[in-house]
Design a protein around this motif. Sequence first.
Motif, PDB file in Angstrom:
ATOM      1  N   LEU A 167       0.800  -1.179   0.024  1.00 33.84           N
ATOM      2  CA  LEU A 167      -0.096  -0.028   0.093  1.00 33.84           C
ATOM      3  C   LEU A 167       0.988   1.349   0.018  1.00 33.84           C
ATOM      4  O   LEU A 167       0.742   2.212  -0.782  1.00 33.84           O
ATOM      5  N   LEU A 168       1.990   1.387   0.699  1.00 33.47           N
ATOM      6  CA  LEU A 168       2.748   2.370   0.882  1.00 33.47           C
ATOM      7  C   LEU A 168       3.503   2.559  -0.477  1.00 33.47           C
ATOM      8  O   LEU A 168       3.663   3.969  -0.879  1.00 33.47           O
ATOM      9  N   VAL A 169       3.997   1.564  -1.256  1.00 33.07           N
ATOM     10  CA  VAL A 169       4.658   1.657  -2.359  1.00 33.07           C
ATOM     11  C   VAL A 169       3.538   2.330  -3.520  1.00 33.07           C
ATOM     12  O   VAL A 169       4.098   3.168  -4.128  1.00 33.07           O
ATOM     13  N   TYR A 170       2.364   1.733  -3.422  1.00 27.92           N
ATOM     14  CA  TYR A 170       1.389   2.315  -4.401  1.00 27.92           C
ATOM     15  C   TYR A 170       1.291   3.825  -4.289  1.00 27.92           C
ATOM     16  O   TYR A 170       1.126   4.632  -5.059  1.00 27.92           O
ATOM     17  N   LEU A 171       0.974   4.247  -3.178  1.00 29.28           N
ATOM     18  CA  LEU A 171       0.887   5.861  -2.644  1.00 29.28           C
ATOM     19  C   LEU A 171       1.880   6.321  -3.025  1.00 29.28           C
ATOM     20  O   LEU A 171       1.798   7.577  -3.563  1.00 29.28           O
ATOM     21  N   ALA A 172       3.308   5.901  -2.632  1.00 27.78           N
ATOM     22  CA  ALA A 172       4.443   6.757  -3.030  1.00 27.78           C
ATOM     23  C   ALA A 172       4.651   6.976  -4.463  1.00 27.78           C
ATOM     24  O   ALA A 172       5.284   7.932  -4.974  1.00 27.78           O
ATOM     25  N   SER A 181     -10.354   4.748  -2.884  1.00 25.97           N
ATOM     26  CA  SER A 181     -10.286   3.642  -2.123  1.00 25.97           C
ATOM     27  C   SER A 181     -10.435   2.113  -3.041  1.00 25.97           C
ATOM     28  O   SER A 181      -9.799   1.453  -2.919  1.00 25.97           O
ATOM     29  N   ASP A 182     -11.476   2.380  -4.009  1.00 28.09           N
ATOM     30  CA  ASP A 182     -11.863   1.050  -4.748  1.00 28.09           C
ATOM     31  C   ASP A 182     -10.485   0.994  -5.551  1.00 28.09           C
ATOM     32  O   ASP A 182     -10.235  -0.259  -5.905  1.00 28.09           O
ATOM     33  N   GLY A 183      -9.742   2.053  -6.017  1.00 31.06           N
ATOM     34  CA  GLY A 183      -8.442   1.889  -6.853  1.00 31.06           C
ATOM     35  C   GLY A 183      -7.479   1.106  -5.830  1.00 31.06           C
ATOM     36  O   GLY A 183      -6.799   0.412  -6.548  1.00 31.06           O
ATOM     37  N   LEU A 184      -7.232   1.440  -4.625  1.00 36.18           N
ATOM     38  CA  LEU A 184      -6.474   0.864  -3.915  1.00 36.18           C
ATOM     39  C   LEU A 184      -6.567  -0.512  -3.554  1.00 36.18           C
ATOM     40  O   LEU A 184      -5.648  -1.468  -3.574  1.00 36.18           O
ATOM     41  N   LEU A 185      -7.830  -0.836  -3.379  1.00 40.30           N
ATOM     42  CA  LEU A 185      -8.234  -2.185  -3.113  1.00 40.30           C
ATOM     43  C   LEU A 185      -7.821  -3.148  -4.515  1.00 40.30           C
ATOM     44  O   LEU A 185      -7.462  -4.080  -4.335  1.00 40.30           O
ATOM     45  N   ILE A 221      -0.036  10.830   5.035  1.00 36.76           N
ATOM     46  CA  ILE A 221      -0.981  10.021   4.275  1.00 36.76           C
ATOM     47  C   ILE A 221      -2.212  10.621   4.700  1.00 36.76           C
ATOM     48  O   ILE A 221      -2.832  10.533   5.918  1.00 36.76           O
ATOM     49  N   GLU A 222      -2.752  11.423   3.804  1.00 35.57           N
ATOM     50  CA  GLU A 222      -4.094  12.196   4.040  1.00 35.57           C
ATOM     51  C   GLU A 222      -5.436  11.567   3.674  1.00 35.57           C
ATOM     52  O   GLU A 222      -5.174  10.780   2.701  1.00 35.57           O
ATOM     53  N   TYR A 229      -7.318   8.447  -0.507  1.00 38.44           N
ATOM     54  CA  TYR A 229      -6.086   8.806   0.373  1.00 38.44           C
ATOM     55  C   TYR A 229      -5.121   9.231  -0.654  1.00 38.44           C
ATOM     56  O   TYR A 229      -4.976   9.029  -1.769  1.00 38.44           O
ATOM     57  N   ARG A 230      -4.446  10.169   0.062  1.00 38.81           N
ATOM     58  CA  ARG A 230      -3.113  10.796  -0.869  1.00 38.81           C
ATOM     59  C   ARG A 230      -1.828  10.664  -0.148  1.00 38.81           C
ATOM     60  O   ARG A 230      -1.856  11.210   1.118  1.00 38.81           O
TER      61      ARG A 230
END
Length: 237
Positions: A167-172, A181-185, A221-222, A229-230
């Motif tokens: 999750l952290l890598v994807y956000l980074a 949220s759906d995109g992260l899942l 992580i906002e 999230y961003r």
Amino acid sequence: MATVFLVEDDESLSNAVAYNLRRAGYDVVALADGEAALRALAAQQPDLIVLDIMLPTIDGFEVCRQVRRTSSVPILVLTARDDEVDRVVGLELGADDYLTKPFSMRELLARVKALLRRRALLIEELQRDREIPPERLAIGPVTIDLAARRVWRSGQEVALKPKEYDLLVYLARHQGRVCTSDGLLRAVWGYDGYGDTRTLAVHIHGLREKLEDDPRHPRLIETVRGIGYRLSPRATS
């Protein structure tokens, strides 16, 4: 053929789940208690574990805890219908996803397929990383070594669970952009459609506890209310 360890003491449910998994093309090892599961895991590494929480001898929480000491194999935990504590504790101990009883076999197979697909993508990524020089991402005080799958905060290494790291890598890699949220899942857990946002929220909470100066007032992580999230550009300031 992917191997699934099914750890469930309810014989009728175990038989039904094993039948459907085998029919879907998986090799299934059915185990009836936590002690048997740990013995089997010492002898063979499966591609995925379907793990009931309420087990004789050793419960699913302890099995999950011991597995995570040495392995990142995907774990799908099975919990009672309304027991939110079981779900949260299971995720905090390193489970990748959960399913509440009673559940449909179609939903179970979809979760299994998604977790195995994500595992295959991660294996491919690791193989690619071995062929190129180590790549690092730096976000403020946080540094990510993509080749080694290691994370540091202000020079101190931080132990992340497998899904927290993904999750952290994807956000980074999408720093400054709002990730739904759906995109992260979909990206991290492999869901084709709607997934349970509580799973995502637990992992976001875990990251904040480990990486933020003040997890109650996150700056790294906002939350973008109602969307996702961003990873904030302010983290680099």
